[in-house]
Design an enzyme around this catalytic site. Structure first.
Site, PDB file in Angstrom:
ATOM      1  N   HIS A 259       0.831  -1.213   0.000  1.00  0.00           N
ATOM      2  CA  HIS A 259       0.000   0.000   0.000  1.00  0.00           C
ATOM      3  C   HIS A 259       0.863   1.260   0.000  1.00  0.00           C
ATOM      4  O   HIS A 259       0.382   2.331   0.329  1.00  0.00           O
ATOM      5  CB  HIS A 259      -0.913   0.007   1.228  1.00  0.00           C
ATOM      6  CG  HIS A 259      -1.698  -1.230   1.419  1.00  0.00           C
ATOM      7  ND1 HIS A 259      -2.581  -1.683   0.468  1.00  0.00           N
ATOM      8  CD2 HIS A 259      -1.734  -2.132   2.431  1.00  0.00           C
ATOM      9  CE1 HIS A 259      -3.142  -2.819   0.906  1.00  0.00           C
ATOM     10  NE2 HIS A 259      -2.632  -3.107   2.088  1.00  0.00           N
TER      11      HIS A 259
ATOM     12  N   HIS B 104      -6.992  -4.894  -1.092  1.00  0.00           N
ATOM     13  CA  HIS B 104      -6.271  -6.149  -1.317  1.00  0.00           C
ATOM     14  C   HIS B 104      -6.911  -6.922  -2.457  1.00  0.00           C
ATOM     15  O   HIS B 104      -6.680  -8.121  -2.617  1.00  0.00           O
ATOM     16  CB  HIS B 104      -6.280  -7.025  -0.064  1.00  0.00           C
ATOM     17  CG  HIS B 104      -5.928  -6.279   1.173  1.00  0.00           C
ATOM     18  ND1 HIS B 104      -6.875  -5.687   1.976  1.00  0.00           N
ATOM     19  CD2 HIS B 104      -4.724  -6.000   1.711  1.00  0.00           C
ATOM     20  CE1 HIS B 104      -6.254  -5.077   2.977  1.00  0.00           C
ATOM     21  NE2 HIS B 104      -4.958  -5.245   2.835  1.00  0.00           N
TER      22      HIS B 104
END
Lengths: 329, 329
Positions: free
Chosen positions: A57, A216
């Site tokens: 991320h 995700h």
């Protein structure tokens, strides 16, 4: 799978070593166990802010470590929670004696491991759980809503308040309030590929996108035919306005966040569309941010976040910050 | 083609409008003709720095407009040169009476149009042509080497010197010297898709990459099987060291630049590999930059740039800058 790596097994350590070398003026990187601290930690008398979560991320969270934001970040393997031993080592490294505030995105693994670490801490620990994702009420990775891009805003605003000497209880209350004042929803145009898996997490047809994607690759609300930027902005901003109960005349921060594989050219265009819709709801955009901050590896897509501002939050947003990803004031 | 846009025809104007709104404290955006100027232009007595080129390389160049870097940028359509009328309007908007320095990447269309604009200017104009790409001596888009990511470094260093009051001749000489002291080479793992074309510019097999890629998808040196980050770094850094004649003991700036679709996680890992190779050549890396600065839409890939530093260049690199993409000092 094509990636600019040596091996999935060494990627995280090599990337962190590179990060530490490039930003040696701001952070220290510890490789065993893995955590990143601000250079001048611990700061005596300051509440220490710690966040973390799976890698993939970036720049979240290591890119947010530094003056005015986080004291430490704990990166797990890609899309995998860091472990309690990393968190405990990070807590010990940055504890300034005024307590520790954990900022945790609401995913089952992160919540469990940060809870375990908090229980083993010697001093007082509070936790702000971010759960700004409007897309789904329950997800494959969390009980309740997922924590996504508003985490960036929570970490900036609470980080500034901690820098000014806020105490643990007030910082916890501020973080909870900013989280509650925020909503986010995202879209994916392509999947990302987790290096250790080697295959895309999901597939979308050439004319399809996923509305409400998770960071995700978890499913969102629905698969739909490709929508225009304006139609995407209308749906997402409308959902946030309804849920956060943003009223005409209110001031907001508008964040258009890239998932990693969408160019700035498109992100600024999506911002233009989102700003138009927000103004149509009577909102006044007083602060803005466009770029890749809470990403999902190389996924093409973006999320839109609105946060209700007030004078205090605006001043804290503007307050000086010196991290790899944020530098102003 | 899946993109977060309304239409290829409106994308550039919408994106620039968004850019102007987000960075209203730093820039003014003019939409007809299209150019971006720093908010406080013209600056009387200061040499005005102007760059430009096709859109699709963001944040280059509009993201570099502001104090300490560019006075104006002229964006063309995607991968298409801006037109002389844009350049002339930009020159008039930022001319402070001390002359104008154009910083132009070596592509046929850009060179021709900036030359035409320079001929029509009323005051003195000089041009720095960047041609740092080591990959090919002649390309499908240029006579001679292409200008790529070292353009970022030239614009930062020359921008700082202009801010300090350097005159036109000295800035031209400095820009030429920094360009000559720099080399770059890139790799592509995927093609980008030009919005108006709707199809990928080229195709690569699942196990293939292009060594020496151009930032518009032009061919490089060769197609090869996927290489590790370390092998890529070894080839690219070696080629630059040979060509720029970097000697053991010299100080360099190392830039690892993403093409747009490669996550920071990989870019920092590639930096780690490149730094290792550079140190193996005896070089001392005293300044570093990692991120997406000279991109090719959503192409997956990266380039590595080395620039020979000296005390003056280092001080100018460190000098204060306030643009959308750079903010420090």
């Amino acid at each position: 799978m094509k990636k600019l790596i040596n091996s999935p097994d060494t990627l995280l350590a090599e990337s962190l070593a590179g990060f530490g070398a490039v930003h040696a003026d701001i952070v220290n990187v510890n490789l065993d166990p893995m955590f990143v601290t601000r250079k001048d930690a611990p700061r005596a008398g300051k509440v220490a802010l710690i966040s973390g979560g799976g890698t993939g991320h970036e720049p979240m969270h290591a890119g947010f470590v530094g003056m005015g934001m986080l004291d430490a970040a704990c990166p797990g393997q890609v899309f995998t929670s860091p472990t309690p031993d990393q968190m405990i080592a990070a807590m010990e490294a940055v504890d300034g004696g005024a307590g520790i505030l954990l900022i945790v995105k609401n995913y089952a693994g992160d919540v469990m491991n940060f809870e375990m670490a908090a229980e083993m801490a010697s001093g007082p620990v509070e936790t702000v759980l971010t759960n700004d994702d409007e897309a789904v009420e329950e997800s494959t990775h969390s009980q309740g809503r997922r924590g996504v891009a508003a985490t960036v805003i929570v970490e900036k605003i609470v980080g500034a308040a901690a820098e000014r000497g806020g105490d643990l209880a007030s910082l916890k209350a501020l973080g909870d309030a900013v989280n509650a004042a925020s909503g986010t929803m995202g879209v994916a145009l392509t999947s990302c590929t987790v290096p250790a898996a080697g295959l895309p997490t999901f597939t979308l047809a050439e004319d399809e996108m996923e509305m409400g994607i998770g960071i995700h690759g978890e499913p969102g609300r629905r698969r739909v035919a490709m929508m225009t930027a304006s139609a995407i902005a209308e749906e997402i901003v409308g959902a946030i306005v309804d849920d956060v109960k943003l009223a005409s005349g209110e001031e907001v921060l508008l964040l258009v966040n890239g998932m990693g594989g969408t160019p700035l050219l498109e992100l600024y265009g999506l911002y233009d569309a989102a700003a138009r819709v927000a103004k149509g709801h009577g909102l006044t955009i007083t602060r803005s941010l466009v770029g890749n901050y809470c990403t999902s590896l190389e996924m093409a897509g973006a999320s839109i976040t609105l946060t209700r501002l007030d004078a205090e939050r605006t001043a804290l947003w503007d307050a000086p910050v010196r991290t790899a990803a944020f530098h102003w004031g």
